[in-house]
Design a protein around this motif. Structure first.
Motif, mmCIF file in Angstrom:
data_model
loop_
_atom_site.group_PDB
_atom_site.id
_atom_site.type_symbol
_atom_site.label_atom_id
_atom_site.label_comp_id
_atom_site.label_asym_id
_atom_site.label_seq_id
_atom_site.Cartn_x
_atom_site.Cartn_y
_atom_site.Cartn_z
ATOM 1 N N LYS A 9 14.541 -29.172 -7.814
ATOM 2 C CA LYS A 9 13.750 -29.418 -9.027
ATOM 3 C C LYS A 9 14.586 -29.899 -10.201
ATOM 4 O O LYS A 9 14.073 -30.492 -11.134
ATOM 5 C CB LYS A 9 13.011 -28.120 -9.407
ATOM 6 C CG LYS A 9 11.921 -27.740 -8.418
ATOM 7 C CD LYS A 9 11.385 -26.347 -8.681
ATOM 8 C CE LYS A 9 12.306 -25.271 -8.168
ATOM 9 N NZ LYS A 9 12.489 -25.259 -6.719
ATOM 10 N N LEU A 19 15.731 -28.107 -12.501
ATOM 11 C CA LEU A 19 15.188 -27.433 -13.686
ATOM 12 C C LEU A 19 16.251 -27.212 -14.744
ATOM 13 O O LEU A 19 16.026 -27.463 -15.935
ATOM 14 C CB LEU A 19 14.578 -26.087 -13.270
ATOM 15 C CG LEU A 19 14.107 -25.190 -14.414
ATOM 16 C CD1 LEU A 19 12.931 -25.822 -15.152
ATOM 17 C CD2 LEU A 19 13.729 -23.798 -13.888
ATOM 18 N N ILE A 46 19.861 -20.163 -16.707
ATOM 19 C CA ILE A 46 18.777 -20.832 -17.436
ATOM 20 C C ILE A 46 19.007 -20.728 -18.936
ATOM 21 O O ILE A 46 18.846 -21.710 -19.671
ATOM 22 C CB ILE A 46 17.423 -20.236 -17.009
ATOM 23 C CG1 ILE A 46 17.072 -20.725 -15.603
ATOM 24 C CG2 ILE A 46 16.324 -20.571 -18.007
ATOM 25 C CD1 ILE A 46 15.829 -20.101 -15.010
ATOM 26 N N LEU A 100 11.481 -17.612 -19.579
ATOM 27 C CA LEU A 100 11.406 -18.592 -18.501
ATOM 28 C C LEU A 100 12.150 -18.099 -17.261
ATOM 29 O O LEU A 100 11.671 -18.247 -16.132
ATOM 30 C CB LEU A 100 11.981 -19.927 -18.965
ATOM 31 C CG LEU A 100 12.023 -21.052 -17.922
ATOM 32 C CD1 LEU A 100 10.619 -21.406 -17.452
ATOM 33 C CD2 LEU A 100 12.713 -22.288 -18.492
ATOM 34 N N PHE A 119 10.305 -17.556 -13.783
ATOM 35 C CA PHE A 119 10.749 -18.294 -12.604
ATOM 36 C C PHE A 119 10.956 -17.339 -11.433
ATOM 37 O O PHE A 119 10.552 -17.626 -10.301
ATOM 38 C CB PHE A 119 12.039 -19.046 -12.923
ATOM 39 C CG PHE A 119 12.479 -20.003 -11.845
ATOM 40 C CD1 PHE A 119 12.087 -21.324 -11.868
ATOM 41 C CD2 PHE A 119 13.290 -19.565 -10.807
ATOM 42 C CE1 PHE A 119 12.483 -22.209 -10.871
ATOM 43 C CE2 PHE A 119 13.699 -20.438 -9.810
ATOM 44 C CZ PHE A 119 13.286 -21.766 -9.848
ATOM 45 N N ASP A 134 8.953 -16.967 -7.934
ATOM 46 C CA ASP A 134 9.708 -17.038 -6.682
ATOM 47 C C ASP A 134 9.310 -15.891 -5.751
ATOM 48 O O ASP A 134 9.106 -16.101 -4.549
ATOM 49 C CB ASP A 134 11.204 -16.978 -6.992
ATOM 50 C CG ASP A 134 12.032 -17.864 -6.075
ATOM 51 O OD1 ASP A 134 11.628 -19.018 -5.863
ATOM 52 O OD2 ASP A 134 13.065 -17.396 -5.585
ATOM 53 N N ALA A 152 7.783 -24.283 -14.019
ATOM 54 C CA ALA A 152 8.359 -23.040 -13.482
ATOM 55 C C ALA A 152 7.291 -22.083 -12.967
ATOM 56 O O ALA A 152 7.497 -21.425 -11.929
ATOM 57 C CB ALA A 152 9.198 -22.352 -14.558
ATOM 58 N N ARG A 182 4.755 -23.992 -9.901
ATOM 59 C CA ARG A 182 5.359 -24.688 -8.759
ATOM 60 C C ARG A 182 4.916 -24.066 -7.439
ATOM 61 O O ARG A 182 4.539 -22.886 -7.379
ATOM 62 C CB ARG A 182 6.881 -24.651 -8.873
ATOM 63 C CG ARG A 182 7.463 -23.256 -8.840
ATOM 64 C CD ARG A 182 8.890 -23.225 -9.342
ATOM 65 N NE ARG A 182 9.340 -21.855 -9.515
ATOM 66 C CZ ARG A 182 9.947 -21.149 -8.562
ATOM 67 N NH1 ARG A 182 10.222 -21.704 -7.401
ATOM 68 N NH2 ARG A 182 10.334 -19.917 -8.798
#
Length: 293
Positions: free
Chosen positions: A46, A48, A184, A212, A216, A220, A288, A291
């Motif tokens: 990604k 990201l 991140i 975030l 994320f 996941d 995020a 997805r």
């Protein structure tokens, strides 16, 4: 929060810069090692974290030409972490981004060395960035702290120590604030540093990035339950099979969904009333949490 047309060209810029960085490092040494490094980095993903560098730079008015070095560096560190995370001594996975993991495609020793070399290359890229020395040092400090014992590596150690035992939600959040969130937060911080962000702006962006990172990870964990290996590009159901501490395991599926919504609200609050351009940060928040892989 809507899509942002800048993400695709930023991603293309990162891909080209990663190719350039890897090619420049391949002049000497083992051809097998360099092939393993390329396998780890140039296999999709990604992107990201590098996109967050650009997005935070846009939010703080940074010169976009300054952002490629930290974007490449943070992705190289992320790639190193995935190579080592997949090793038999850690998560022991055979699939990453729909392809054999590095230790499967090559061998375990080569995978360890490839991860080490990618981390070293990340800091070389930052050290050679054509920017003011003070900015280079600030970037180096941010990424180093996010990578080491006070960040990603420390979080991975906590994750391994938590395996097979019951932990509290606060402990799980701390684990993932280090393992997933630290890198991140560093990506966002490096973009903001390029824009000359002051303490108040930096604090708001750090709150966004912390939310975030947790969002994320919660997503996941949910995908590990709901997804399949073909769509995820990695082994589905691995967390439950290894009895790992996850948000659904501690809170149930509905509770994990509520925790995800809480982090979305935190991100929105951090960006509300922002005087600059936060469109890309908003778009990445959507990426995020919505997805499928």
């Amino acid at each position: 929060m809507a899509a942002d047309a800048r993400l695709a060209p930023w991603r293309q810029r990162v891909e080209a810069a990663l190719e350039t960085a890897l090619a420049a490092s391949a002049d000497t040494g083992s051809a097998r090692l360099h092939a393993a490094m390329r396998h780890a980095v140039l296999s999709g993903g990604k992107r990201l974290r590098p996109l967050l560098v650009y997005a935070a730079g846009a939010a703080t008015g940074a010169d976009e030409t300054l952002l490629t070095a930290p974007a490449v560096a943070v992705e190289l560190v992320h790639a190193f972490s995935l190579v080592h995370d997949d090793l038999p001594a850690m998560d022991d996975d055979d699939l990453r981004r729909g392809r054999p993991t590095v230790h499967v495609a090559f061998d375990e020793a080569t995978a360890i060395l490839a991860g080490d070399a990618l981390q070293a290359l990340a800091f070389e890229v930052l050290a050679e960035a054509p920017v003011d020395a003070a900015l280079r040092v600030a970037w180096l400090q941010s990424l180093a702290r996010a990578t080491g014992a006070a960040g990603m590596c420390g979080g991975q150690a906590l994750d391994m120590e938590a395996g097979g035992r019951r932990i509290e939600v606060a402990e799980l959040q701390q684990l993932h604030a280090l393992k997933t969130g630290a890198l991140i937060r560093s990506a966002v911080r490096m973009g903001a540093l390029a824009g000359g962000a002051g303490p108040g702006v930096s604090a708001r962006l750090d709150d966004y990035a912390a939310a975030l990172g947790l969002a994320f990870q919660i997503r996941d964990d949910l995908l590990d339950i709901d997804g399949d290996s073909a769509s995820l590009g990695k082994t589905a159901g691995k967390d439950q099979a290894q009895d790992k501490a996850t948000y659904p395991a501690l809170l149930g599926r509905d509770g994990a969904g509520a925790a995800l919504a809480e982090q979305v609200a935190r991100m929105r609050d951090a960006l509300t009333g922002w005087p600059g351009d936060v469109g890309a940060l908003e778009a990445l928040a959507v990426l995020a949490v919505e997805r499928r892989s």
